[in-house]
Every structure is written in structure tokens, then in C-alpha cells.
Design a protein around this motif. Structure first.
Motif, PDB file in Angstrom:
ATOM      1  N   PRO A 138       1.203  -2.598 -14.308  1.00  0.00           N
ATOM      2  CA  PRO A 138       0.799  -2.933 -12.928  1.00  0.00           C
ATOM      3  C   PRO A 138       1.520  -4.170 -12.386  1.00  0.00           C
ATOM      4  O   PRO A 138       1.928  -4.195 -11.224  1.00  0.00           O
ATOM      5  CB  PRO A 138      -0.708  -3.167 -13.049  1.00  0.00           C
ATOM      6  CG  PRO A 138      -1.123  -2.360 -14.234  1.00  0.00           C
ATOM      7  CD  PRO A 138       0.028  -2.466 -15.197  1.00  0.00           C
ATOM      8  N   VAL A 140       5.104  -3.216 -11.640  1.00  0.00           N
ATOM      9  CA  VAL A 140       5.174  -2.365 -10.445  1.00  0.00           C
ATOM     10  C   VAL A 140       5.052  -3.216  -9.188  1.00  0.00           C
ATOM     11  O   VAL A 140       5.791  -3.032  -8.211  1.00  0.00           O
ATOM     12  CB  VAL A 140       4.079  -1.277 -10.483  1.00  0.00           C
ATOM     13  CG1 VAL A 140       3.961  -0.587  -9.130  1.00  0.00           C
ATOM     14  CG2 VAL A 140       4.392  -0.264 -11.572  1.00  0.00           C
ATOM     15  N   ARG A 165       1.240  -0.832  -1.854  1.00  0.00           N
ATOM     16  CA  ARG A 165       0.457  -0.587  -3.066  1.00  0.00           C
ATOM     17  C   ARG A 165       0.801   0.777  -3.679  1.00  0.00           C
ATOM     18  O   ARG A 165       1.549   1.551  -3.077  1.00  0.00           O
ATOM     19  CB  ARG A 165      -1.037  -0.637  -2.736  1.00  0.00           C
ATOM     20  CG  ARG A 165      -1.494   0.472  -1.818  1.00  0.00           C
ATOM     21  CD  ARG A 165      -2.917   0.258  -1.324  1.00  0.00           C
ATOM     22  NE  ARG A 165      -2.977  -0.898  -0.454  1.00  0.00           N
ATOM     23  CZ  ARG A 165      -2.686  -0.859   0.856  1.00  0.00           C
ATOM     24  NH1 ARG A 165      -2.285   0.285   1.414  1.00  0.00           N
ATOM     25  NH2 ARG A 165      -2.771  -1.922   1.599  1.00  0.00           N
ATOM     26  N   LEU A 166       0.199   1.003  -4.857  1.00  0.00           N
ATOM     27  CA  LEU A 166       0.365   2.259  -5.585  1.00  0.00           C
ATOM     28  C   LEU A 166      -0.998   2.920  -5.685  1.00  0.00           C
ATOM     29  O   LEU A 166      -2.002   2.252  -5.956  1.00  0.00           O
ATOM     30  CB  LEU A 166       0.919   1.967  -6.977  1.00  0.00           C
ATOM     31  CG  LEU A 166       1.566   3.096  -7.757  1.00  0.00           C
ATOM     32  CD1 LEU A 166       2.938   3.403  -7.175  1.00  0.00           C
ATOM     33  CD2 LEU A 166       1.713   2.699  -9.214  1.00  0.00           C
ATOM     34  N   ASP A 176      -4.097   5.111  -7.234  1.00  0.00           N
ATOM     35  CA  ASP A 176      -4.614   5.176  -8.600  1.00  0.00           C
ATOM     36  C   ASP A 176      -4.029   6.355  -9.356  1.00  0.00           C
ATOM     37  O   ASP A 176      -3.752   6.265 -10.565  1.00  0.00           O
ATOM     38  CB  ASP A 176      -6.145   5.272  -8.578  1.00  0.00           C
ATOM     39  CG  ASP A 176      -6.793   3.947  -8.203  1.00  0.00           C
ATOM     40  OD1 ASP A 176      -6.075   2.925  -8.173  1.00  0.00           O
ATOM     41  OD2 ASP A 176      -8.007   3.937  -7.928  1.00  0.00           O
ATOM     42  N   MET A 188      -0.582   5.435 -10.434  1.00  0.00           N
ATOM     43  CA  MET A 188      -0.636   4.456 -11.513  1.00  0.00           C
ATOM     44  C   MET A 188      -1.050   5.118 -12.819  1.00  0.00           C
ATOM     45  O   MET A 188      -0.532   4.784 -13.896  1.00  0.00           O
ATOM     46  CB  MET A 188      -1.612   3.331 -11.157  1.00  0.00           C
ATOM     47  CG  MET A 188      -1.756   2.268 -12.251  1.00  0.00           C
ATOM     48  SD  MET A 188      -0.184   1.466 -12.709  1.00  0.00           S
ATOM     49  CE  MET A 188       0.090   0.458 -11.251  1.00  0.00           C
ATOM     50  N   ARG A 189      -1.951   6.082 -12.751  1.00  0.00           N
ATOM     51  CA  ARG A 189      -2.384   6.784 -13.971  1.00  0.00           C
ATOM     52  C   ARG A 189      -1.195   7.474 -14.637  1.00  0.00           C
ATOM     53  O   ARG A 189      -1.054   7.439 -15.863  1.00  0.00           O
ATOM     54  CB  ARG A 189      -3.489   7.796 -13.618  1.00  0.00           C
ATOM     55  CG  ARG A 189      -4.122   8.452 -14.846  1.00  0.00           C
ATOM     56  CD  ARG A 189      -5.216   9.432 -14.446  1.00  0.00           C
ATOM     57  NE  ARG A 189      -6.279   8.767 -13.717  1.00  0.00           N
ATOM     58  CZ  ARG A 189      -6.563   8.968 -12.438  1.00  0.00           C
ATOM     59  NH1 ARG A 189      -5.844   9.826 -11.732  1.00  0.00           N
ATOM     60  NH2 ARG A 189      -7.546   8.329 -11.862  1.00  0.00           N
ATOM     61  N   GLN A 249      -4.846  -3.352 -13.111  1.00  0.00           N
ATOM     62  CA  GLN A 249      -4.660  -2.613 -11.855  1.00  0.00           C
ATOM     63  C   GLN A 249      -5.881  -2.734 -10.955  1.00  0.00           C
ATOM     64  O   GLN A 249      -5.764  -2.792  -9.735  1.00  0.00           O
ATOM     65  CB  GLN A 249      -4.360  -1.142 -12.156  1.00  0.00           C
ATOM     66  CG  GLN A 249      -4.365  -0.234 -10.936  1.00  0.00           C
ATOM     67  CD  GLN A 249      -3.186  -0.482 -10.016  1.00  0.00           C
ATOM     68  OE1 GLN A 249      -2.326  -1.296 -10.325  1.00  0.00           O
ATOM     69  NE2 GLN A 249      -3.168   0.206  -8.892  1.00  0.00           N
TER      70      GLN A 249
END
Length: 560
Positions: A439, A442, A459-460, A462, A465-466, A531
Motif C-alpha cells: 500500500p 502504491v 486512490r486504489l 479495495d 488492492m486485494r 491499506q
């Protein structure tokens, strides 16, 4: 009961002035005096400070009533009502320049005079209240830590608060009455972003760093929105985050070292090893998989060492041909071999006084390894074709992704050279062993991407990110950086979605061999907490497990 309004009469005909005085007193006003000339009228007004001036236009002397009214208004801000027999266009135009509160034509009825005076006094009182409210608002805005600036419909700044002036490093006079794009000391790319914010009504803050005339750097966060009273005007707000940024930098000293990002335990160990080996002048061997940042670490060691003012020369040994490797490293004399048309300085001489970084040293040919060992021991080089050696003052930092002990056993690397280059060692962990840094990495790549690509991705998601947390990352940090940059190109909104990721990550992103390892699973839990800013409910959702399971894993892995 209100006190009677105090009125000054300026009239060049004495009889008319006396008649006006009688009428005004009958109407309940207090006449403070009457004057025949403009100069005396100005002086009497300054002495008596009347509530209103009744002014004839044609007066005795060189100064007429319009000029006298202009000076009285400038000095005292007193309302003036003209009482005159003249109403031609030229006189009216001149009179309007003084912003009069009334214009009564002679002859007039007493009620007409009374109405004009009352309207003038009421209008002036209202203007004074508005001015007080405006001054109060300015005082409030000036007293705020947050700076404010306002534009009119043509884009010119009409107001800049004291705190905004201080943040921008310019007095209000240098900012107001100018188009905001030329008045605000921002770079062109920041101005372009603010223009886009104006057009799409986005109130997302825009970071900017400016430099004052005294070379002080100030970091600001700027936002802009439409004036709720008029859509054609805008309001800027400025927040000085210099101190916050400095505090963040101090906190981030544990998360970043010379552009190397990470706050996981393995990376904290790497940072400590960098500091340790930088303080000595020994040869260093950096070992790590491809893409783990070996050159970044070598630069960090160089920058933190006593040789930081000297050259840093990176050499990719894997790209050197077997026949020319010695020439490239040590140099050659003209005519030393076919094609040697000039004397040539090698990498060792180029790095004199600094650091020579030999990346992928395991690919250096065996014959050149022998020469390299001799240079390291004698600190001298001999160019091909020469017999005289040249002293060199060079620190060697070597790097490899290979297991050099296995290369020694296979006869591909000299054992004595291995012992010579690994006096100090830095071991770089693969990204799969430090998933809690993903995180953070990123966010760093998104920030850099916004600056270089001009994409407003904040942002990213969820889900995205997973997938990043579950991917094995054979290419390590370099592959992660490339994946984020590729996703930024595809992204169409402020959030980077799973669909924006490269296909090998969004379709084949499950971890195979490392997923079940306790150490890797602990890193995934730490990454999820990173995150979600420590929110355990959201972290459990991100990991696809229940809160109870998350709590069991926190206890199992000793995660606070």
C-alpha cells in the motif's frame, strides 16, 4: 428618540442659505453652519463633521460645488445632496463622479427636500453597516490560519486575506486587481489543474510548493470553488502545510531512504544495513532478486558515504561483451586491439574519487575476474596495451541476483574474489516477503504518476488492492511500479479499479507457493491494516475473512 441629523449648508446666495436653514430647522434638523465658498465649506466640514452636506453647484470663488463635494467625500465620507438650479447633461455627468446621495432641482417643495435628505441619510447609514460587515468579514478572514482570496467574474483578484498574502510571499497590493493566473506565484501545471477544478467544481486540494524572495520554501494546499453568491466568481483557500509536511517527513524517515520506500521489518533492517555500510569504505555486495532495487540501494550507500561528492558510475556487467569487458572496466591504449582508434578511459578511472557500482557481477568473465581482484587488492589499474599502472581511488559496490557460492562450486566465479567483494553485505527481501509495504509503495507510485502523467487518480479500490496483495510479484518492486503506471494510463476516474490492472494481475493474481506460508500471510494482514489505516473491520473485508478469523491471525502472528 434619535438625535437630530446635523447638516452643513453650502450656498453662494446668502438669502437662499438662510431660507434653507429655516426650512431645515422646521423639519427638525440641526444646521451646523452655512458657507458661500468651496474652500471654507471643506474647512467647516472638517471642523464640524456633519451628518450630511447640502451643496449648491455654482459657488463663489474658483472652486465649484462639485470639486468641493469630491474633497469632502474623500476626507470625511459624508453624504452630499446637491441643491441647484442647473440640470444640464454636462453638470449631471460631473456631479455623478462624486457619487452624490441626492440631486434636488431649484425651486423645490419642502417635502421634496425632506424626502431627499431622509433617503440620503438612510442610504448612507446602510452603506456604513455594509462597510462594517465587510470590514468585520475581512478581520475574520485575516485572523484565520487558512488564507482566502476572491475573484470577480473577469478573473481578477478583488480580495486577498492577510494570511494568504503571507503564505504567497507577496503584499495584497501586488496580488489584487490582477488576473489570478498571473498574480498567484504557481507553476503552469498547478495553474492548469486549478483551471480544471474551476470548470468541474471539484474541491480536491491541489498541493504546490513555492519559493519566497528570501529563498524560503512553503508547501501549500490550494482549493477553489464557486462563490455561492455569484457563479462567475471564485473563492480560493490556501493552507500552509509546511510544518505538517516536515513532521510527515520526519515520520517518514523510517519509511523512506533515498527514494527506497518501505516500513516493514525487513526494510527497516535494510535501512540499518545501508547506514552501517555507508559509514565505512569497505567493498559491499548487494544480493537480491531482479527488481528489488539493488541500484537504488547502491546509490543510497554512495549518497550517505564520505564519497557522496564524487562520481557514482553504474555498470551493468551482464551487458558487457566477453571480449571488451576488460577494456570497458580498465580502459585501453590506442592500437591495443582492432578498433582501438583512441586512448580510452575505463569505468574505474571514471569513478575515481567516488563509487563504481558493478551490477550483476556474477556475469563478469573469469579472466576479467582475475584482473578485477588484482585491482581491488592493489588499488591500481593498467589499461590494455600499457605496462604502467595508474592509481585509482574507487569504492566498489557489487550486486547480483545469483547465489555466488553456487557459482563458485560450478567454477563460474572465483572464490577469492567472492571473499573480497562481500566484506560488507546487504540482503534485499523480495516483495512477496514484505507485502505490508505494497500500500505504501502504491501510494508513492500514484503520487509520482500524478505528477508525471497529469492523471488525477487519488486512490486504489479495495478490489484492486486485494489483487495486488495476492499477486506473487516475480518482478518485485519494479514490476509493481510498472503495473501501477500501466493502470494509471487506463484509469478514467479518481479511483484506480481492478479492471485497470494488467491482465496477469487481475486474472492470474493468486499466490501459489507462498500464500500458505505463515510469514507471507502475516505480511498480507499487515498490508491490509496499512491499506485501511488500522480499521480491522475493513481489513477483514479486504482479506475476505471474518473479523473473528482476523483477530485469531493477529494473535497468532503477534501483530498489535
Amino acid at each position: 428618540m434619535h438625535a437630530a441629523a446635523r447638516i452643513l449648508i453650502v450656498e453662494d446666495e446668502f438669502a437662499v442659505a438662510m431660507e434653507l436653514e429655516d426650512r431645515l430647522e422646521n423639519l427638525g434638523y440641526d444646521v451646523v453652519g452655512h458657507e458661500l465658498r468651496g474652500r471654507e465649506a471643506i474647512q467647516r466640514a472638517e471642523e464640524t463633521e456633519p451628518d450630511l452636506v447640502l451643496m449648491d453647484i455654482r459657488l463663489d470663488g474658483r472652486m465649484d460645488g462639485i470639486d468641493a463635494a469630491q474633497q469632502i467625500r474623500t476626507k470625511l465620507h459624508v453624504p452630499v445632496v446637491f441643491v441647484t438650479a442647473y440640470s444640464d447633461d454636462e453638470t449631471l455627468e460631473r456631479a455623478k463622479e462624486t457619487a452624490p446621495f441626492g440631486y434636488v432641482i431649484k425651486p423645490f417643495e419642502e417635502r421634496e427636500l425632506y424626502a431627499s435628505i431622509e433617503v440620503a441619510l438612510s442610504t448612507h447609514a446602510l452603506e456604513r453597516r455594509v462597510a462594517r460587515y465587510r470590514d468585520d468579514l475581512r478581520q475574520i478572514l485575516d485572523g484565520l490560519n487558512e488564507g482566502t482570496a476572491m475573484t470577480q467574474s473577469d478573473g481578477k483578484l478583488t480580495f486577498v486575506s492577510r494570511s494568504a498574502s503571507h503564505m504567497l510571499g507577496k503584499p495584497p497590493s501586488a496580488l489584487t486587481d490582477r488576473d489570478w493566473t498571473s498574480a498567484l506565484p504557481f507553476p503552469d501545471d498547478t495553474l492548469a489543474v486549478l483551471k480544471r477544478r474551476m470548470s468541474n467544481d471539484s474541491q480536491t486540494v491541489v498541493p504546490v510548493t513555492i519559493e519566497h524572495d528570501d529563498d524560503t520554501q512553503v508547501r501549500l494546499e490550494v482549493s477553489v470553488r464557486r462563490d455561492p453568491r455569484d457563479d462567475s466568481r471564485h473563492i480560493f483557500t490556501f493552507a500552509d502545510v509546511t510544518d505538517v509536511h516536515e513532521m510527515r517527513r520526519m515520520l517518514d524517515e523510517k519509511t523512506e531512504f533515498n527514494d527506497i520506500v518501505g516500513k516493514s521489518e525487513p526494510m527497516q533492517q535494510v535501512f540499518q544495513e545501508i547506514r552501517s555500510v555507508a559509514s565505512v569504505d569497505a567493498t559491499v555486495l548487494i544480493h537480491g532478486e531482479t527488481g528489488t532495487g539493488k541500484e537504488l540501494v547502491s546509490r543510497a550507500i554512495h549518497d550517505a558515504s564520505s564519497r557522496h561528492d564524487g562520481p557514482f558510475i553504474p555498470v551493468n556487467c551482464a551487458a558487457m561483451s566477453k571480449d571488451l569487458a576488460a577494456s570497458q572496466l580498465f580502459g585501453h591504449r590506442k592500437g591495443a586491439f582492432t578498433g582501438a582508434v583512441d586512448d580510452h578511459e575505463g569505468y574505474f578511472e571514471a569513478a575515481d574519487g567516488g563509487t563504481l557500482f558493478l551490477d550483476e557481477i556474477g556475469d563478469v568473465p573469469l579472466e576479467v575476474q582475475r584482473q578485477l581482484l588484482r585491482v581491488l587488492e592493489e588499488r591500481k589499474i593498467t589499461r590494455l596495451g600499457e605496462t604502467t599502472s595508474r592509481p585509482v581511488d574507487v569504492r566498489i559496490i557489487a550486486a547480483t541476483h545469483r547465489d555466488l557460492l553456487e557459482e563458485v562450486d560450478a567454477g563460474n566465479f572465483r572464490q577469492d574474489l567472492l571473499y573480497r567483494i562481500r566484506i560488507a553485505r546487504v540482503e534485499l527481501p523480495p516483495l512477496r516477503a514484505r507485502r505490508s509495504d505494497i500500500p505504501l509503495l502504491v501510494r508513492t507510485f500514484l503520487r509520482r504518476g500524478r505528477a508525471t502523467m497529469g492523471k488525477d487518480v487519488e486512490r486504489l479500490s479495495d478490489d484492486a488492492m486485494r489483487h495486488l496483495l495476492d499477486y506473487e510479484w516475480p518482478g518485485n518492486v519494479r514490476e509493481l511500479r510498472n503495473a501501477v503506471e500501466s493502470a494509471l494510463i487506463r484509469a478514467s476516474g479518481p479511483t484506480l479499479e481492478k479492471e485497470d490492472l494488467p491482465p496477469e494481475i487481475k486474472h492470474d493474481g493468486r499466490i501459489s507457493s507462498t500464500r500458505s506460508e505463515p510469514e507471507s500471510e502475516a505480511e498480507r494482514v499487515r498490508a491490509a491494516l496499512e491499506q485501511t489505516n488500522g480499521n480491522r473491520t475493513e481489513a477483514a473485508q479486504l482479506l475476505g475473512i471474518s473479523r473473528a478469523t482476523l483477530y485469531r491471525r493477529l494473535d497468532e502472528y503477534g501483530i498489535e
